[in-house]
Design a protein around this motif. Structure first.
Motif, PDB file in Angstrom:
ATOM      1  N   MET A 198     -17.843 -43.876 -56.621  1.00 42.54           N
ATOM      2  CA  MET A 198     -17.511 -43.180 -55.189  1.00 42.54           C
ATOM      3  C   MET A 198     -16.305 -43.483 -54.774  1.00 42.54           C
ATOM      4  SD  MET A 198     -19.539 -43.339 -51.642  1.00 42.54           S
ATOM      5  CE  MET A 198     -21.172 -43.178 -52.430  1.00 42.54           C
ATOM      6  N   SER A 199     -15.234 -42.369 -54.212  1.00 48.21           N
ATOM      7  CA  SER A 199     -14.080 -42.595 -53.807  1.00 48.21           C
ATOM      8  C   SER A 199     -14.081 -43.367 -52.547  1.00 48.21           C
ATOM      9  CB  SER A 199     -13.212 -41.503 -53.589  1.00 48.21           C
ATOM     10  OG  SER A 199     -13.486 -40.639 -52.494  1.00 48.21           O
ATOM     11  N   GLU A 200     -12.968 -43.907 -51.875  1.00 48.88           N
ATOM     12  CA  GLU A 200     -12.713 -44.599 -50.902  1.00 48.88           C
ATOM     13  C   GLU A 200     -13.111 -43.771 -49.616  1.00 48.88           C
ATOM     14  OE1 GLU A 200      -9.255 -47.128 -49.425  1.00 48.88           O
ATOM     15  OE2 GLU A 200      -9.887 -47.839 -51.003  1.00 48.88           O
TER      16      GLU A 200
ATOM     17  N   PHE B  65     -16.132 -43.892 -46.797  1.00 50.44           N
ATOM     18  CA  PHE B  65     -15.818 -43.865 -45.320  1.00 50.44           C
ATOM     19  C   PHE B  65     -16.324 -42.965 -44.628  1.00 50.44           C
ATOM     20  CE2 PHE B  65     -13.205 -42.554 -41.634  1.00 50.44           C
ATOM     21  CZ  PHE B  65     -13.509 -44.380 -40.985  1.00 50.44           C
ATOM     22  N   GLN B  66     -16.434 -41.826 -45.158  1.00 55.37           N
ATOM     23  CA  GLN B  66     -17.084 -40.373 -44.528  1.00 55.37           C
ATOM     24  C   GLN B  66     -18.512 -40.574 -44.469  1.00 55.37           C
ATOM     25  OE1 GLN B  66     -16.058 -36.884 -46.639  1.00 55.37           O
ATOM     26  NE2 GLN B  66     -16.662 -35.770 -44.983  1.00 55.37           N
ATOM     27  N   ARG B  67     -19.204 -41.258 -45.422  1.00 54.24           N
ATOM     28  CA  ARG B  67     -20.696 -41.524 -45.344  1.00 54.24           C
ATOM     29  C   ARG B  67     -20.938 -42.518 -44.413  1.00 54.24           C
ATOM     30  NH1 ARG B  67     -22.889 -42.958 -50.916  1.00 54.24           N
ATOM     31  NH2 ARG B  67     -24.403 -44.125 -49.279  1.00 54.24           N
ATOM     32  N   LEU B  68     -20.262 -43.457 -44.087  1.00 48.80           N
ATOM     33  CA  LEU B  68     -20.275 -44.690 -43.283  1.00 48.80           C
ATOM     34  C   LEU B  68     -20.085 -44.119 -41.861  1.00 48.80           C
ATOM     35  CD1 LEU B  68     -20.341 -47.867 -42.957  1.00 48.80           C
ATOM     36  CD2 LEU B  68     -17.878 -47.744 -42.705  1.00 48.80           C
TER      37      LEU B  68
END
Length: 192
Positions: A1-3, A7-10
Motif C-alpha cells: 500500500m502506498s504512503e 494516510f488516507q485510510r488513517l
C-alpha cells in the motif's frame, strides 16, 4: 500500500473520533478543527512512526493532546501579554495631535501675512536652526544686522498672532513640524 493510501485510510478512520476528542477540550469549533488539522499534519510528516491498527488512534490522541496543550499555553501567553500591554498603555499619556493642527494652521496663516524678508529670517532661524551669525552669512549682512532683523521679525509675528495663544509664536519659532510643504516648481510654460 502506498504512503498516500495509508494516510488516507488513517484519516478516514480517525477524523471523526479525533474531532470529538478536540471539541470536548476547547471552547470553539475552530480551535478544535485547527488542532485536528495540525495533528494530521504531524501524522503525515511522521508517517513511519504511526503505529498500525487501533494503536494509531491512541497515537493520534497523544499528538492531539500535545497540540492542544501548546494551543492553551499560547492562549495563556497571549492573555498575559495583552494584560501587560493594556496596563502599560493605561499608564501612558498619548498626546492628541488634533490640537497641533489648529495651532499649525494659525501660525502658517500668520507667517503668510508677514513680509517675505521676515518670513525668510524666521524660517532660517526656526526651521533650519541657524544662529544669527549663520543667517548673516546666508543673507549677506552683518551678524548684528541679522540679529536685529530677526528680533523685529519675531515681534511682527507676535503681533500677527495677537489675541491667540501665546504658545503659537514659540511654536513657529522653534518647531520644524510647522514647516510648509515643499513648493512645486512651475511647469516650463508657466515660467515664461
Amino acid at each position: 500500500m502506498s504512503e498516500v493510501a495509508r494516510f488516507q485510510r488513517l484519516y478516514e478512520a480517525n477524523f471523526t473520533p479525533l474531532l470529538g476528542y478536540a471539541l470536548r477540550r476547547v471552547s470553539s469549533p475552530e480551535d478544535a478543527a485547527d488542532a485536528v488539522g495540525e495533528t494530521f499534519l504531524v501524522a503525515w510528516r511522521r508517517a513511519e512512526q504511526v503505529p498500525e491498527g487501533d494503536e494509531a488512534r491512541l497515537w493520534l490522541y497523544g499528538v492531539c493532546r500535545r497540540v492542544l496543550a501548546n494551543h492553551n499555553r499560547g492562549n495563556t501567553r497571549r492573555t498575559r501579554l495583552g494584560a501587560r500591554l493594556r496596563a502599560t498603555l493605561a499608564e501612558q499619556t498619548i498626546p492628541d495631535p488634533a490640537g497641533d493642527v489648529a495651532l499649525s494652521v494659525t501660525v502658517r496663516a500668520a507667517l503668510a501675512r508677514l513680509r517675505p524678508a521676515d518670513r525668510e529670517l524666521l524660517q532660517l532661524s526656526s526651521w533650519e536652526h541657524l544662529e544669527p551669525r549663520e543667517i548673516a552669512v546666508v543673507l549677506g549682512v552683518s551678524a548684528r544686522s541679522a540679529r536685529t532683523r530677526l528680533s523685529r521679525a519675531r515681534q511682527r509675528l507676535r503681533t500677527e498672532l495677537d489675541g491667540n495663544d501665546p504658545r503659537e509664536a514659540g511654536h513657529v519659532l522653534h518647531d520644524r513640524a510647522a514647516a510648509p510643504p515643499p513648493q512645486s516648481r512651475l511647469a516650463p510654460e508657466e515660467e515664461r
